[in-house]
Design an enzyme around this catalytic site. Structure first.
Site, PDB file in Angstrom:
ATOM      1  N   HIS A  11       0.854  -1.188   0.000  1.00  0.00           N
ATOM      2  CA  HIS A  11       0.000   0.000   0.000  1.00  0.00           C
ATOM      3  C   HIS A  11       0.885   1.231   0.000  1.00  0.00           C
ATOM      4  CE1 HIS A  11       0.526   0.673   4.430  1.00  0.00           C
ATOM      5  NE2 HIS A  11       0.586  -0.631   4.448  1.00  0.00           N
ATOM      6  N   LYS A  36      -6.834   6.319  -3.577  1.00  0.00           N
ATOM      7  CA  LYS A  36      -6.302   6.361  -2.212  1.00  0.00           C
ATOM      8  C   LYS A  36      -5.461   5.119  -1.910  1.00  0.00           C
ATOM      9  CE  LYS A  36      -6.850   8.419   1.994  1.00  0.00           C
ATOM     10  NZ  LYS A  36      -6.598   9.837   2.290  1.00  0.00           N
ATOM     11  N   HIS A 131      12.889  -4.414   4.319  1.00  0.00           N
ATOM     12  CA  HIS A 131      11.786  -3.527   4.683  1.00  0.00           C
ATOM     13  C   HIS A 131      12.106  -2.676   5.911  1.00  0.00           C
ATOM     14  CE1 HIS A 131       7.377  -2.665   4.580  1.00  0.00           C
ATOM     15  NE2 HIS A 131       7.574  -2.425   5.866  1.00  0.00           N
ATOM     16  N   GLY A 185       1.659  -3.434  15.356  1.00  0.00           N
ATOM     17  CA  GLY A 185       0.918  -2.811  14.261  1.00  0.00           C
ATOM     18  C   GLY A 185      -0.295  -3.634  13.851  1.00  0.00           C
ATOM     19  N   GLY A 309       4.705   2.346  10.404  1.00  0.00           N
ATOM     20  CA  GLY A 309       3.357   2.874  10.535  1.00  0.00           C
ATOM     21  C   GLY A 309       2.952   3.246  11.948  1.00  0.00           C
ATOM     22  N   ASN A 313       1.420   7.186  15.168  1.00  0.00           N
ATOM     23  CA  ASN A 313       0.549   7.334  16.337  1.00  0.00           C
ATOM     24  C   ASN A 313       1.052   8.513  17.158  1.00  0.00           C
ATOM     25  OD1 ASN A 313      -0.734   6.963  18.986  1.00  0.00           O
ATOM     26  ND2 ASN A 313      -1.401   4.998  18.161  1.00  0.00           N
ATOM     27  N   ASP A 337       4.711   2.944   4.568  1.00  0.00           N
ATOM     28  CA  ASP A 337       5.436   2.320   3.465  1.00  0.00           C
ATOM     29  C   ASP A 337       5.921   3.318   2.418  1.00  0.00           C
ATOM     30  OD1 ASP A 337       5.146  -0.110   4.653  1.00  0.00           O
ATOM     31  OD2 ASP A 337       4.212  -1.097   2.935  1.00  0.00           O
ATOM     32  N   ARG A 524      -3.218  17.783  17.970  1.00  0.00           N
ATOM     33  CA  ARG A 524      -2.108  17.256  17.156  1.00  0.00           C
ATOM     34  C   ARG A 524      -1.463  18.451  16.470  1.00  0.00           C
ATOM     35  NH1 ARG A 524      -3.956  13.744  12.326  1.00  0.00           N
ATOM     36  NH2 ARG A 524      -4.236  15.805  11.457  1.00  0.00           N
ATOM     37  N   THR A 555      -6.113  21.161   7.807  1.00  0.00           N
ATOM     38  CA  THR A 555      -6.449  19.786   7.454  1.00  0.00           C
ATOM     39  C   THR A 555      -6.135  19.576   5.977  1.00  0.00           C
ATOM     40  OG1 THR A 555      -8.178  18.073   7.559  1.00  0.00           O
ATOM     41  CG2 THR A 555      -8.864  20.273   6.860  1.00  0.00           C
TER      42      THR A 555
END
Length: 610
Positions: A11, A36, A131, A185, A309, A313, A337, A524, A555
């Site tokens: 992805h 997406k 990876h 994850g 990923g 958070n 990724d 955030r 945003t």
């Protein structure tokens, strides 16, 4: 030396160009295809990188893929043999695809590259990274640290799901790994699936939902699903999961443990989902903090770099920063990724070519502004072709008109300079609003973004003013740290308000900047820096001069299910398909009331829901 990095086939496919250790360009394929999380070969992103760098395929010294397909195929086969005969049907169904995509992935890559330039000797240039090494390289090499501990956490790479490494100079040394199927994850993704959201897409929704709930299920998670050691290492109880061999994340035993089947997507959210979100968030934070303490103790390193990923958070990241375990943190903005493309290219430059690393205390991601930009002439030609009605203003007039519009409560589409790399809009492909408005959060969610009303918005704040508004005095240029709004900016909730449920609680203003204050008083935060984005900095400065407030809503410029806009045409379509009031593309200003009403489109159903 020119090195092209590529991530694809899982992805968030992406490409990145590194020249002599510097990141020249990077972009995700989804921005070009408008699909997406597009996982296909990133042909458009590759072509953009080559064009931006002014290089031909023949000029590339290496092309590096971000993981090793054979190792991944080995993991898939060994996993099915370990769990046999369970999962035989999905194994038999998937085997032809795996053989094609994993065993012959090198051939697939060479065919795709040949379609870009048939004359280049791609086979001689093609390399494969691992990876988690790609993630670690993406975290360490662009960081401002000469040496640092590196923590990478994601779903799974080839075998590793969590890895601890140390970087010094140009070297990266992997010290420890946790292997599949034991994955923090994938545990988080299991709860993403169970609470009715899309895996590899909706995890940030779970994080945003968590403050509405209570962590009532923590003991059940720790008693049945995951064993967490004091050093942060962990093991999952696979009796409750189906992701190793099946086509879903969880199984009936998991569902019985939490009192029912998974929530159906798009059905109403209940207190159970909110409490589940709060619980898995608390468990994740515990793992992250214990791993970080262990890394600090074992390596003695004073700096920490994060990627993978799980590093997206931002609530866990904020708690990690406040824990004071390290002198400083640096988090790769494209931590998933997509960032593997950057890491693979940098790993090839420093580890394969053995080129030195120059550390000057600067952020090698350059604010993440690594994508395409458009000249003023291109913008005007493209907008004219779309039928847009606009006026071209001077820099000063544009900033003044936009700042005044924001101060009047208008929603502004802001398309400027180079597109951001990574999942966040950082002031170049953004929708902006007045953080002081008690209705802006609701308006943007329901009438502009067409998304779930519980989802919070991020504040963009001038770096020099962040400590006057938030309990943070630290750079946070990538929206990867959460901190609380300062006590003196808060509005305490009454006892009656505290009893409200879900979205009713959200609609109670909790601070003088309610549009960016979450239900738990957190935010955030994006700190805006004159050096990396002078135009966005100037807009915030103008807004502050008008209002006394250096904080606005920021945003991403898209609707739910749509990739962030890339081109002026993308921006105009989104502008006309939503209830945005103003659009600034370069020095062109568009007002909704001036546009041809026949160009307005039914936009919200154009994209598959995320």
């Amino acid at each position: 030396m020119n090195i092209l990095g590529i991530s694809a086939y899982y992805h968030d496919a992406a490409a990145a160009l590194v020249r002599d250790g510097q990141i020249i360009a990077a972009a995700q394929e989804e921005r070009f295809t408008r699909k997406k999380h597009d996982a296909g070969f990133p042909r458009n992103a590759v072509q953009y990188c080559l064009q931006e760098g002014g290089v031909r395929a023949q000029d590339l010294d290496a092309v590096v893929f971000y993981d090793k397909p054979f190792l991944k195929f080995e993991r898939i086969l060994e996993t099915y043999f370990a769990f046999a005969p369970k999962g035989y049907r999905s194994f038999a169904k998937g085997l032809p695809v795996w053989i094609k995509e994993k065993m012959f992935q090198k051939d697939m890559l060479l065919r795709e590259l040949a379609a870009i330039d048939a004359d280049a000797d791609w086979e001689a240039k093609l390399l494969f990274s691992e990876h988690h090494l790609s993630h670690a390289a993406s975290a360490f090499y662009p960081s401002p640290f000469e040496r640092a501990a590196i923590l990478t956490m994601d779903g799974v790479g080839e075998w590793a799901t969590t890895s601890l490494a140390v970087g010094q100079g140009r070297e990266i040394r992997v010290l420890k790994e946790i292997h599949f199927p034991h994955s923090i994850g994938l545990l988080y993704s299991a709860f993403t699936y169970y609470t009715g959201f899309k895996v590899n897409s909706g995890e940030y929704k779970v994080m945003g939902l968590a403050p509405y709930g209570e962590p009532k299920y923590v003991s059940q998670i720790k008693d049945h699903l995951i064993e967490i050691k004091e050093d942060g290492s962990f093991r999952l109880n696979m009796a409750y999961f189906d992701f190793a061999t099946g086509l879903t994340m969880t199984n009936e035993r998991f569902h019985r443990l939490f009192g029912g089947p998974p929530r159906k997507p798009e059905s109403p959210l209940t207190q159970r989902e909110m409490d589940l979100a709060a619980s898995i968030q608390a468990v994740t934070e515990e793992v992250v903090l214990k791993l970080a303490r262990s890394i600090r103790r074992e390596t003695g390193e004073r700096h920490l770099c994060l990627a993978g990923g799980v590093a997206l958070n931002c609530v866990a990241n904020g708690k990690l920063l406040r824990a004071g375990l390290f002198d400083d943190l640096w988090i790769q903005p494209a931590a998933g990724d997509a960032g593997g493309a950057v890491g693979a290219a940098l790993a090839a430059y420093h580890l394969w070519a053995r080129r030195p690393r120059a550390v000057n205390g600067a952020d090698g991601m350059q604010g993440a502004y690594l994508g395409p930009a458009y000249s003023q002439q291109e913008i005007e030609e493209r907008l004219t072709a779309c039928g847009a009605r606009y006026e071209t203003l001077s820099d000063e007039a544009l900033l003044d008109a936009c700042a005044r519009g924001l101060a009047e409560g208008l929603a502004l589409g802001w398309h400027q300079g180079r597109m951001e790399f990574g999942p966040r809009a950082l002031g170049n492909r953004s929708i902006l609003g007045d953080a002081r408005s008690p209705t802006m959060q609701k308006v943007l969610n329901l009438k502009v973004k067409y998304r779930e009303s519980f989802r919070p918005f991020a504040p963009a704040v001038l770096r020099e003013d962040v400590a006057q508004w938030f309990e943070l005095d630290h750079d946070s240029p990538y929206m990867l740290l959460v901190a609380d709004v300062r006590q003196d900016r808060r509005i305490p909730m009454t006892e009656e308000q505290q009893k409200l449920f879900g979205i009713d609680k959200l609609n109670v203003p909790r601070s003088s900047i309610p549009a960016v204050t979450h239900v738990d008083y957190s935010a955030r935060i994006q700190t805006v820096h004159r050096e990396t984005n002078p135009r966005f900095y100037a807009l915030l400065s103008r807004f502050k001069a008008l209002t006394g407030c250096p904080v606005i809503v920021n945003t991403s410029f898209n609707i739910r299910g749509e990739p962030i806009v890339e081109s002026p045409e993308d921006a105009f379509r989104c502008f006309m398909g939503t209830e945005l009031d103003l659009l600034a593309v370069g020095n062109c200003l568009l007002r909704k009331q001036d546009q041809d009403p026949t160009l307005k489109t039914d936009y919200k159903d154009r994209f598959e829901l995320d």
